[in-house]
Design a protein around this motif. Structure first.
Motif, mmCIF file in Angstrom:
data_model
loop_
_atom_site.group_PDB
_atom_site.id
_atom_site.type_symbol
_atom_site.label_atom_id
_atom_site.label_comp_id
_atom_site.label_asym_id
_atom_site.label_seq_id
_atom_site.Cartn_x
_atom_site.Cartn_y
_atom_site.Cartn_z
ATOM 1 N N SER A 1 4.899 2.062 3.839
ATOM 2 C CA SER A 1 6.220 1.456 3.718
ATOM 3 C C SER A 1 6.188 -0.046 3.977
ATOM 4 O O SER A 1 7.015 -0.782 3.439
ATOM 5 N N ARG B 1 3.763 -2.171 3.045
ATOM 6 C CA ARG B 1 3.351 -2.799 1.789
ATOM 7 C C ARG B 1 4.507 -2.785 0.789
ATOM 8 O O ARG B 1 4.740 -3.769 0.085
ATOM 9 N N ASP B 2 5.251 -1.689 0.725
ATOM 10 C CA ASP B 2 6.412 -1.611 -0.164
ATOM 11 C C ASP B 2 7.458 -2.661 0.226
ATOM 12 O O ASP B 2 8.040 -3.322 -0.635
ATOM 13 N N TYR B 3 7.697 -2.795 1.517
ATOM 14 C CA TYR B 3 8.673 -3.765 2.029
ATOM 15 C C TYR B 3 8.259 -5.187 1.666
ATOM 16 O O TYR B 3 9.051 -5.962 1.127
#
Length: 195
Positions: free
Chosen positions: A92, A94-96
């Motif tokens: 999450s 890296r996604d953020y």
């Protein structure tokens, strides 16, 4: 910047916002962003140099770190210059970070963010960032992202790598705001969500 910005209490972020604004207006026109060739970190107070980063888009939706200040190296226990978000992050977090870079780059606007990490079972640490688009040779076409990041809360233990912090349970929470390039006030969220 007449009204207080979301980061008006953080001198480093305010100084870099003013610098970016000055550079994009210095030739008498109001461009969307300055060119990378106009940005010289040595024109900023030396205390801010370690907190700067410059990134560029890389293959597969990743972002490559072209410049990483020494505060980041010290904070995360590694120099990730030349590496990508996909090399050093996961889950999450890296996604953020991908969402923040995407907003800065594709919307061509400043982005302010805050996030919280779990350093150990008992402690959390917060970080604040201001990300700013830069062109490179083509006026008002984003090519890079200049960012400054600070850590207002002390680390309760020794530094942990970004890879370690982005594993399950390390990244606690975060939000970001797209900002008007002239006022640095929050723009409407296209998703309708609020931080």
């Amino acid at each position: 910047m007449t009204r207080p910005t979301p980061f008006s209490d953080e001198p480093a972020l305010e100084a870099v916002a003013r610098y970016w604004t000055h550079k994009r207006q210095q030739d008498g026109t109001r461009r969307c962003m300055p060119d990378r060739g106009e940005i010289d970190p040595l024109e900023l107070p030396p205390a801010f140099w370690p907190n700067l980063m410059i990134t560029e888009p890389a293959a597969g939706g990743a972002w490559r770190y072209r410049l990483v200040g020494s505060a980041h190296v010290e904070r995360y226990g590694m120099d990730f210059t030349g590496k990508t978000t996909h090399d050093i992050m996961q889950g999450s977090y890296r996604d953020y970070m991908g969402a923040i870079y995407h907003a800065t780059f594709h919307d061509a606007v400043p982005v302010y963010s805050e996030s919280v990490f779990r350093w150990d079972a008992a402690g959390f640490a917060m970080t604040r960032r201001l990300m700013l688009p830069l062109s490179q040779g083509e006026t008002d076409r984003p090519a890079l992202v200049l960012s400054i990041q600070v850590w207002p809360s002390a680390m309760p233990i020794q530094p942990r790598s970004i890879s370690d912090l982005s594993r399950s349970g390390g990244f606690k929470d975060g939000f970001f705001l797209r900002l008007d390039p002239d006022s640095f006030q929050p723009l409407p969220d296209p998703t309708g969500s609020k931080p």
